[in-house]
Design a protein around this motif. Structure first.
Motif, short mmCIF file in Angstrom:
data_model
loop_
_atom_site.label_atom_id
_atom_site.label_comp_id
_atom_site.label_asym_id
_atom_site.label_seq_id
_atom_site.Cartn_x
_atom_site.Cartn_y
_atom_site.Cartn_z
N PHE A 80 -1.61 5.00 -1.44
CA PHE A 80 -1.59 5.46 -2.83
C PHE A 80 -1.47 4.29 -3.80
CE2 PHE A 80 0.64 6.97 -6.68
CZ PHE A 80 -0.32 7.85 -7.12
N ASN A 81 -0.67 3.29 -3.45
CA ASN A 81 -0.54 2.15 -4.35
C ASN A 81 -1.88 1.49 -4.63
OD1 ASN A 81 2.17 2.29 -4.94
ND2 ASN A 81 2.67 0.27 -4.12
N SER A 82 -2.68 1.31 -3.58
CA SER A 82 -3.98 0.68 -3.78
C SER A 82 -4.89 1.58 -4.62
CB SER A 82 -4.62 0.38 -2.42
OG SER A 82 -5.92 -0.12 -2.62
N GLU A 83 -4.88 2.88 -4.31
CA GLU A 83 -5.68 3.83 -5.09
C GLU A 83 -5.30 3.77 -6.57
OE1 GLU A 83 -7.95 5.87 -3.49
OE2 GLU A 83 -8.58 6.73 -5.39
N LEU A 84 -4.00 3.74 -6.83
CA LEU A 84 -3.52 3.77 -8.21
C LEU A 84 -3.80 2.45 -8.93
CD1 LEU A 84 -1.86 5.23 -10.44
CD2 LEU A 84 0.19 4.22 -9.41
#
Lengths: 369, 369
Positions: free
Chosen positions: B221-225
């Motif tokens: 999720f961190n990379s997506e965000l």
């Protein structure tokens, strides 16, 4: 606490992460399968396979128009595989002990006047007209408005082209109507309006346009369209006003609404599209045949104005197997007798979304040029 | 030709027009009942009644957390009435011979990792916070973007405030995440994001803001965000960049994603909201407890920067009956020990959408002021 929700919370991440990895023999997951489900699956030759766990059911079927009996295994899982299906979107039901419901393993759509399921069969290789591609993308916007006609808040779905957000220019508008038993979501969800237009605009085949998709479930569509929606849209968005910047199209029930609106208000639209539709030969749907006769009389009395005023008067039909085929042919025969000019396009597929997607794909490039 | 579709086409208009008129005793149609259906119905004392035609089924139930057995009449129609239900949105299933499915008579939602049904119980008279009102309305936009993290096209739903379309100014952004088993549609459909914000903005209680609702079903999720979504949003929309113009919030699984993102990237957000969530005390969901220990160590080592950097570090909980209650309390106890400041809000309702709607209603007014 809802037990299913609790289980879901605990398992959702794990299921999501493993869904793509788990090995299930035969075909590929449908693009409309929900995240945690390996079914429906679609084989290389476009057969669809379904699975449902129903240990206590006596009979389970898949209804794709043709009904397929599912077969139970020793664990209470029922499966079936269809014959090869045509490309594009098809409604289907899961039928559990005679009750037609949406398949919880797949996305749901509002169609057939209820929540039902859809399956998407891949288009032939090389046919990328309906595929999400690496091109600039517009948006589908959900906008609420107050309808004086309905005396209620309603929703419209509005496609804005990729260039809309960053520009300050105004765009022409296509008003695009769903069919009976569907609603304002039909064209963006079943119809892939945004993907079709994004692709056409990227290829330079259609001019950037706004597409407004209304809820046609109303007693007085003309009032909804002319008194509520068009003024609201032209007040709310950067829209080119005037006849030559307005198009109206619809499928099936929406095609009849389109016909009625454009005959009664020919000053409003230069481009008309009627997909899989035609006036009923006999009275139906609160539309007595004598109303239709009035429209024919009007067409006859103002033949030249109509022929000159409509830059496109465009009809499509899903072949002879389309349930609207006879009505459409009867209507076009009357147009021929009167001398009303139109364009007719036929493609096989019947009264289905693959035909209507193709209709939009062929109609949109003709607009606003 | 699909028989159901054909019947639907022929009957849709008639059913639509008669649906409001037909007399059915007891209560009002649920606002989520599909057009042609008189059920589910809701009584004045907030009991829900359900009906389904299933002549060949052996048992039919409604699962609202508590299961209600439906009773068959001589025509094969099954009905049941629940005890009074709390206001707001509740997931439910129709269970036909043991198979949980969405009720085709009502709207479907993606929740519990499958397509399920929802019922909306009216809020008490005078509580208009979650009601569609005669105020200026924003939009919910569906926008496609390419995620390098997922190597796939994904969708985000974007709320733009009523003033956005006609203005040229930039707005702050709240990134708002759904829970496990849900997706990017959850906040706009189950959560009524647009109605809540439209009401708050009209009353001057919240500043106009953009709300971006992402699909949190991702391995990273961190990379997506940070690598995909924030750069895309700031390139695509009129957005104020910088920490003080960014908020991040999420419910349940989305609350854990929020915590992880804001601890690892405290320079990105000034406002943090965590609804019905808390780090797991033990390893779970691919999140080993030792990762969480690293976060506690980071909080301890940089306590003053965190306390100064977060203008809101806001936690809500649906009372002791919320399944995340213990995790949240254990986490807040650790925060107390470290000396991390936060705000805690509790409202009864458990781990449910009524609690999360109220959380958004209370959190949004605290932002960007």
């Amino acid at each position: 606490m809802m037990k299913t929700l609790l289980v879901s919370l605990l398992l959702a991440v794990a299921m999501t992460l493993s869904a793509q990895d788990r090995s299930v023999s035969g075909g590929e997951r449908s693009v409309l399968s929900v995240r945690a489900s390996q079914y429906p699956r679609i084989s290389a030759d476009h057969r669809a396979s379904f699975k449902v766990k129903a240990p206590h059911a006596k009979s389970v079927q898949i209804d794709l128009g043709k009904k397929y009996d599912m077969v139970r295994d020793e664990n209470g899982e029922w499966t079936c595989t269809t014959e090869p299906l045509g490309p594009g979107f098809h409604y289907y039901f899961l039928v559990i002990d005679g009750v037609p419901v949406a398949d919880p393993a797949s996305e749901s759509f509002y169609g057939c006047s209820m929540m039902t399921s859809g399956i998407e069969i891949p288009y032939p290789e090389g046919d990328t007209r309906f595929s999400l591609a690496d091109v600039p993308h517009g948006e589908i916007r959900m906008k609420r408005y107050f309808s004086k006609t309905a005396n209620a808040w309603r929703r419209m779905f509005v496609y804005t082209p990729p260039c809309y957000e960053k520009s300050s220019v105004s765009y022409p508008v296509l008003y695009l109507q769903h069919g009976g038993g569907e609603d304002e979501r039909g064209w963006s969800q079943q119809g892939l309006t945004d993907i079709i237009l994004d692709n056409l605009i990227a290829r330079g085949e259609a001019v950037p346009m706004i597409i407004v998709m209304l809820d046609g479930n109303t007693k007085d569509f003309n009032s909804e369209l002319f008194n509520d929606c068009i003024p609201f849209v032209e007040k709310t968005y950067r829209v080119k006003a005037g006849k030559d910047s307005r198009a109206l199209a619809g499928l099936s029930m929406g095609g009849i609404q389109t016909l009625n609106a454009c005959i009664t208000h020919p000053e409003c639209f230069s481009y008309i599209g009627v997909f899989s539709s035609g006036w009923w030969v006999q009275s139906r749907h609160g539309m007595p045949a004598h109303e239709t006769e009035k429209y024919y009389e009007k067409l006859k009395a103002h033949k030249d104005e109509f022929n000159k005023g409509f830059k496109q008067f465009w009809f499509s039909m899903g072949g002879k197997e389309d349930i609207a085929y006879q009505n459409c042919q009867a209507m076009l025969k009357r147009f021929d007798e009167i001398g009303i000019r139109y364009t007719y396009f036929e493609t096989p597929g019947g009264h289905t979304w693959p035909v209507w997607r193709e209709s939009l794909y062929r109609f949109a490039p003709l607009l606003f040029k």
